[in-house]
Design a protein around this motif. Structure first.
Motif, PDB file in Angstrom:
ATOM      1  N   GLN A  62       3.793 -28.895 -10.839  1.00 27.97           N
ATOM      2  CA  GLN A  62       2.288 -28.652 -10.432  1.00 27.97           C
ATOM      3  C   GLN A  62       1.343 -30.046 -10.501  1.00 27.97           C
ATOM      4  OE1 GLN A  62       1.204 -25.340 -13.058  1.00 27.97           O
ATOM      5  NE2 GLN A  62       2.469 -24.114 -11.954  1.00 27.97           N
ATOM      6  N   ASN A  63       1.653 -30.689 -11.459  1.00 26.96           N
ATOM      7  CA  ASN A  63       0.784 -31.882 -11.849  1.00 26.96           C
ATOM      8  C   ASN A  63       1.403 -33.325 -12.186  1.00 26.96           C
ATOM      9  OD1 ASN A  63      -1.611 -30.408 -11.852  1.00 26.96           O
ATOM     10  ND2 ASN A  63      -0.845 -29.176 -13.529  1.00 26.96           N
ATOM     11  N   LYS A  64       2.633 -33.502 -11.593  1.00 27.05           N
ATOM     12  CA  LYS A  64       2.961 -34.832 -12.193  1.00 27.05           C
ATOM     13  C   LYS A  64       2.232 -35.921 -12.143  1.00 27.05           C
ATOM     14  CE  LYS A  64       5.918 -35.725  -8.196  1.00 27.05           C
ATOM     15  NZ  LYS A  64       7.159 -35.975  -7.644  1.00 27.05           N
ATOM     16  N   GLY A  65       1.477 -36.348 -10.993  1.00 23.27           N
ATOM     17  CA  GLY A  65       0.417 -37.286 -10.927  1.00 23.27           C
ATOM     18  C   GLY A  65      -0.492 -37.437 -12.130  1.00 23.27           C
ATOM     19  N   ASP A  74       1.445 -36.747 -31.658  1.00 19.86           N
ATOM     20  CA  ASP A  74       0.600 -37.920 -31.154  1.00 19.86           C
ATOM     21  C   ASP A  74       0.757 -38.247 -29.911  1.00 19.86           C
ATOM     22  OD1 ASP A  74      -0.521 -38.828 -33.937  1.00 19.86           O
ATOM     23  OD2 ASP A  74       1.718 -38.455 -34.366  1.00 19.86           O
ATOM     24  N   ALA A  75       1.878 -38.065 -29.276  1.00 21.92           N
ATOM     25  CA  ALA A  75       2.137 -38.388 -27.789  1.00 21.92           C
ATOM     26  C   ALA A  75       2.242 -37.217 -26.895  1.00 21.92           C
ATOM     27  CB  ALA A  75       3.427 -39.363 -27.941  1.00 21.92           C
ATOM     28  N   ILE A  76       2.528 -36.102 -27.397  1.00 18.34           N
ATOM     29  CA  ILE A  76       2.383 -35.180 -26.400  1.00 18.34           C
ATOM     30  C   ILE A  76       1.295 -34.026 -26.588  1.00 18.34           C
ATOM     31  CG2 ILE A  76       3.942 -33.051 -25.639  1.00 18.34           C
ATOM     32  CD1 ILE A  76       6.509 -34.403 -26.743  1.00 18.34           C
ATOM     33  N   PHE A  77       0.603 -33.915 -25.446  1.00 18.60           N
ATOM     34  CA  PHE A  77      -0.274 -32.800 -25.408  1.00 18.60           C
ATOM     35  C   PHE A  77      -0.403 -31.757 -24.468  1.00 18.60           C
ATOM     36  CE2 PHE A  77      -2.033 -36.689 -27.247  1.00 18.60           C
ATOM     37  CZ  PHE A  77      -3.111 -36.479 -28.061  1.00 18.60           C
ATOM     38  N   THR A  78      -0.211 -30.326 -25.053  1.00 18.94           N
ATOM     39  CA  THR A  78      -0.026 -29.353 -24.318  1.00 18.94           C
ATOM     40  C   THR A  78      -0.696 -29.152 -22.984  1.00 18.94           C
ATOM     41  OG1 THR A  78       0.851 -28.239 -26.474  1.00 18.94           O
ATOM     42  CG2 THR A  78       0.256 -26.870 -24.418  1.00 18.94           C
ATOM     43  N   GLU A  79       0.158 -28.843 -22.046  1.00 15.64           N
ATOM     44  CA  GLU A  79      -0.437 -28.836 -20.474  1.00 15.64           C
ATOM     45  C   GLU A  79      -0.869 -30.047 -19.952  1.00 15.64           C
ATOM     46  OE1 GLU A  79      -3.039 -25.545 -20.288  1.00 15.64           O
ATOM     47  OE2 GLU A  79      -1.616 -24.077 -20.851  1.00 15.64           O
ATOM     48  N   LYS A  80      -1.090 -31.183 -20.808  1.00 19.94           N
ATOM     49  CA  LYS A  80      -1.546 -32.486 -20.086  1.00 19.94           C
ATOM     50  C   LYS A  80      -0.161 -33.424 -19.841  1.00 19.94           C
ATOM     51  CE  LYS A  80      -6.052 -31.792 -21.087  1.00 19.94           C
ATOM     52  NZ  LYS A  80      -7.096 -31.925 -19.880  1.00 19.94           N
ATOM     53  N   ASN A  81       0.788 -33.733 -20.691  1.00 18.75           N
ATOM     54  CA  ASN A  81       1.608 -34.472 -20.325  1.00 18.75           C
ATOM     55  C   ASN A  81       2.891 -33.683 -20.900  1.00 18.75           C
ATOM     56  OD1 ASN A  81       1.366 -34.728 -23.022  1.00 18.75           O
ATOM     57  ND2 ASN A  81       1.712 -37.334 -22.891  1.00 18.75           N
ATOM     58  N   GLY A  82       2.995 -32.452 -21.314  1.00 25.84           N
ATOM     59  CA  GLY A  82       4.397 -31.908 -21.829  1.00 25.84           C
ATOM     60  C   GLY A  82       4.090 -30.948 -22.923  1.00 25.84           C
ATOM     61  N   TYR A  83       5.217 -30.692 -23.498  1.00 24.17           N
ATOM     62  CA  TYR A  83       5.318 -29.322 -24.431  1.00 24.17           C
ATOM     63  C   TYR A  83       6.052 -29.793 -25.722  1.00 24.17           C
ATOM     64  CZ  TYR A  83       3.127 -26.813 -20.719  1.00 24.17           C
ATOM     65  OH  TYR A  83       2.377 -26.175 -19.686  1.00 24.17           O
ATOM     66  N   VAL A 111       6.849 -36.505 -17.732  1.00 22.55           N
ATOM     67  CA  VAL A 111       6.710 -34.983 -18.427  1.00 22.55           C
ATOM     68  C   VAL A 111       7.619 -35.197 -19.681  1.00 22.55           C
ATOM     69  CG1 VAL A 111       6.623 -32.622 -18.645  1.00 22.55           C
ATOM     70  CG2 VAL A 111       6.153 -33.810 -16.500  1.00 22.55           C
ATOM     71  N   LEU A 112       6.955 -34.856 -20.975  1.00 18.37           N
ATOM     72  CA  LEU A 112       7.440 -35.004 -22.234  1.00 18.37           C
ATOM     73  C   LEU A 112       7.756 -33.435 -22.874  1.00 18.37           C
ATOM     74  CD1 LEU A 112       5.499 -37.652 -23.652  1.00 18.37           C
ATOM     75  CD2 LEU A 112       7.422 -38.215 -22.292  1.00 18.37           C
ATOM     76  N   VAL A 113       9.006 -33.554 -23.474  1.00 19.48           N
ATOM     77  CA  VAL A 113       9.526 -32.329 -23.797  1.00 19.48           C
ATOM     78  C   VAL A 113      10.009 -32.778 -25.507  1.00 19.48           C
ATOM     79  CG1 VAL A 113      10.609 -29.978 -24.015  1.00 19.48           C
ATOM     80  CG2 VAL A 113       9.634 -30.568 -22.025  1.00 19.48           C
ATOM     81  N   ALA A 131       1.100 -38.446 -15.311  1.00 17.24           N
ATOM     82  CA  ALA A 131       1.205 -40.118 -15.412  1.00 17.24           C
ATOM     83  C   ALA A 131      -0.239 -40.661 -15.881  1.00 17.24           C
ATOM     84  CB  ALA A 131       1.622 -40.721 -14.062  1.00 17.24           C
ATOM     85  N   ALA A 132      -1.163 -39.978 -15.099  1.00 14.53           N
ATOM     86  CA  ALA A 132      -2.691 -40.624 -15.436  1.00 14.53           C
ATOM     87  C   ALA A 132      -2.971 -40.470 -16.662  1.00 14.53           C
ATOM     88  CB  ALA A 132      -3.571 -40.179 -14.335  1.00 14.53           C
ATOM     89  N   PHE A 133      -2.742 -39.416 -17.395  1.00 12.87           N
ATOM     90  CA  PHE A 133      -3.247 -38.857 -18.628  1.00 12.87           C
ATOM     91  C   PHE A 133      -2.393 -39.906 -19.667  1.00 12.87           C
ATOM     92  CE2 PHE A 133      -2.491 -36.469 -22.293  1.00 12.87           C
ATOM     93  CZ  PHE A 133      -3.759 -36.279 -22.971  1.00 12.87           C
TER      94      PHE A 133
END
Length: 383
Positions: free
Chosen positions: A346-349, A314-323, A303-305, A352-354
């Motif tokens: 809630q969604n670490k798996g 370009d790398a962080i998409f809200t609610e997909k892989n970070g904030y 997860v990226l913040v 990673a896939a995203f």
């Protein structure tokens, strides 16, 4: 086509983001059946003048100090410039295109070669906003504005690694701007890595890895963690790297009685696999080009913040892989990290896939190398 990669300093003398990208892209472009060589400096007179690193030939021309420092070290910069021009005169048939890494003094040197020997040139810009490479060059007293104007008048192709940098370059006056992001090498992920036993997997393990310098705002990062630690007893922070801000960070943590909740590692040999044992990457930097640390955390599926620096969107998409934090304060980063913790729980798996899909589509060395080859062919055909 024969490509000359020009960088003022290179690994292992300097192991920053620009140097990492130079190495990755050079090897990737060579895999596309192009002839690639790297021209750089060395600060040890007895050091290797020529060697092969990652299958790419490297030539190092001696300079007592880093040639891109300018200022009171200007005589050394001029000395290295002359050495490069002499080298280019004797080796002008060994390259067709000049590829400069960073738009600082090295870009001025590259433009001198381009004009003297009528070679096309592209310059990859490594930072944004007030720290943007050409702004940094122009800010150097006396010679800086002259060098920046010379580069601009050379009319090079400029490679922007983010939309923010593209806008910065347009505002500076460049006409030919191409967007190509930084790359990440998927082979950095080891299939047989082992976790560090001292890391408590029952905790929420936050981390940052990279250069610990003022521009990275390590002080704000520590302040943010202190705020978060007051609210959440489960969080533990891991700081990986070295630099001038390491000791002040340690003093701050001690002063706030958080010694048992922060671990300092210094530099590590294999950062990508090292960070795989942690949960959430937190970046407080005030300026970036396109953070290598962010890309490495993306590769590790974390997860990226981040603060709203260049490359983050370009790398962080809200609610997909970070904030992305709304601002640069410790409070802003803390709020974004709290959202990141919820996402991890809630969604670490799915995170990673995203992120894996995102890397495969946009950031692998192979994808980026092919984009550069397209650009080289366009420049070579127009020359």
């Amino acid at each position: 086509m024969k490509i000359l990669m020009l960088t003022c300093q290179y690994m292992p003398d300097v192991f920053g983001g620009a140097e990492k990208q130079c190495g990755r892209v050079s090897k990737g472009i060579q895999a596309q059946n192009l002839d690639v060589q790297i021209l750089t400096s060395r600060q040890k007179i007895a050091g290797k003048a020529k060697e092969v690193m990652n299958d790419v030939p490297v030539t190092r021309l001696y300079s007592p100090v880093g040639p891109d420092l300018l200022g009171r070290w200007l005589p050394f910069s001029i000395y290295w410039l002359l050495r490069v021009l002499i080298w280019a005169a004797f080796n002008k048939n060994s390259f067709d295109i000049i590829h400069c890494h960073q738009g600082k003094f090295g870009a001025f040197v590259g433009c001198c070669i381009a004009r003297l020997f009528n070679k096309p040139i592209l310059i990859k810009v490594g930072n944004s906003n007030q720290f943007m490479d050409f702004n940094a060059l122009k800010a150097k007293k006396v010679v800086g504005p002259l060098m920046a104007k010379f580069v601009l008048n050379t009319n090079p192709t400029v490679v922007a690694i983010s939309d923010v940098i593209a806008k910065n370059c347009k505002a500076f006056g460049f006409k030919h701007i191409v967007n190509i992001p930084n790359s990440i090498d998927k082979s950095l992920l080891s299939s047989d890595y082992t976790e560090i036993k001292s890391v408590d997997s029952s905790k929420l393990n936050l981390f940052y890895h990279g250069r610990l310098e003022q521009i990275k705002k390590v002080d704000v990062l520590m302040e943010s963690f202190a705020l978060l630690a007051c609210k959440n007893e489960q969080v533990h922070f891991h700081l990986i790297g070295s630099g001038s801000c390491l000791e002040p960070a340690k003093k701050y943590i001690t002063a706030n009685n958080l010694q048992n909740r922060v671990t300092f590692y210094g530099e590590v040999q294999d950062p990508v696999n090292f960070i795989r044992q942690f949960d959430i990457f937190v970046n407080a930097s005030e300026a970036e080009g396109f953070s290598n640390s962010l890309l490495e955390a993306l590769l590790a599926g974390k997860v990226l913040v981040s603060t709203p620096v260049s490359g983050a969107s370009d790398a962080i998409f809200t609610e997909k892989n970070g904030y992305i934090a709304p601002g640069f304060s410790a409070q802003d980063i803390t709020k974004a990290t709290e959202l990141g913790i919820k996402l991890h729980n809630q969604n670490k798996g799915e995170v990673a896939a995203f992120s894996e899909q995102l890397i495969n589509a946009n950031f692998t060395v192979d994808v980026i190398a092919k984009e550069y080859v397209k650009l080289y062919k366009k420049l070579y055909g127009a020359s």
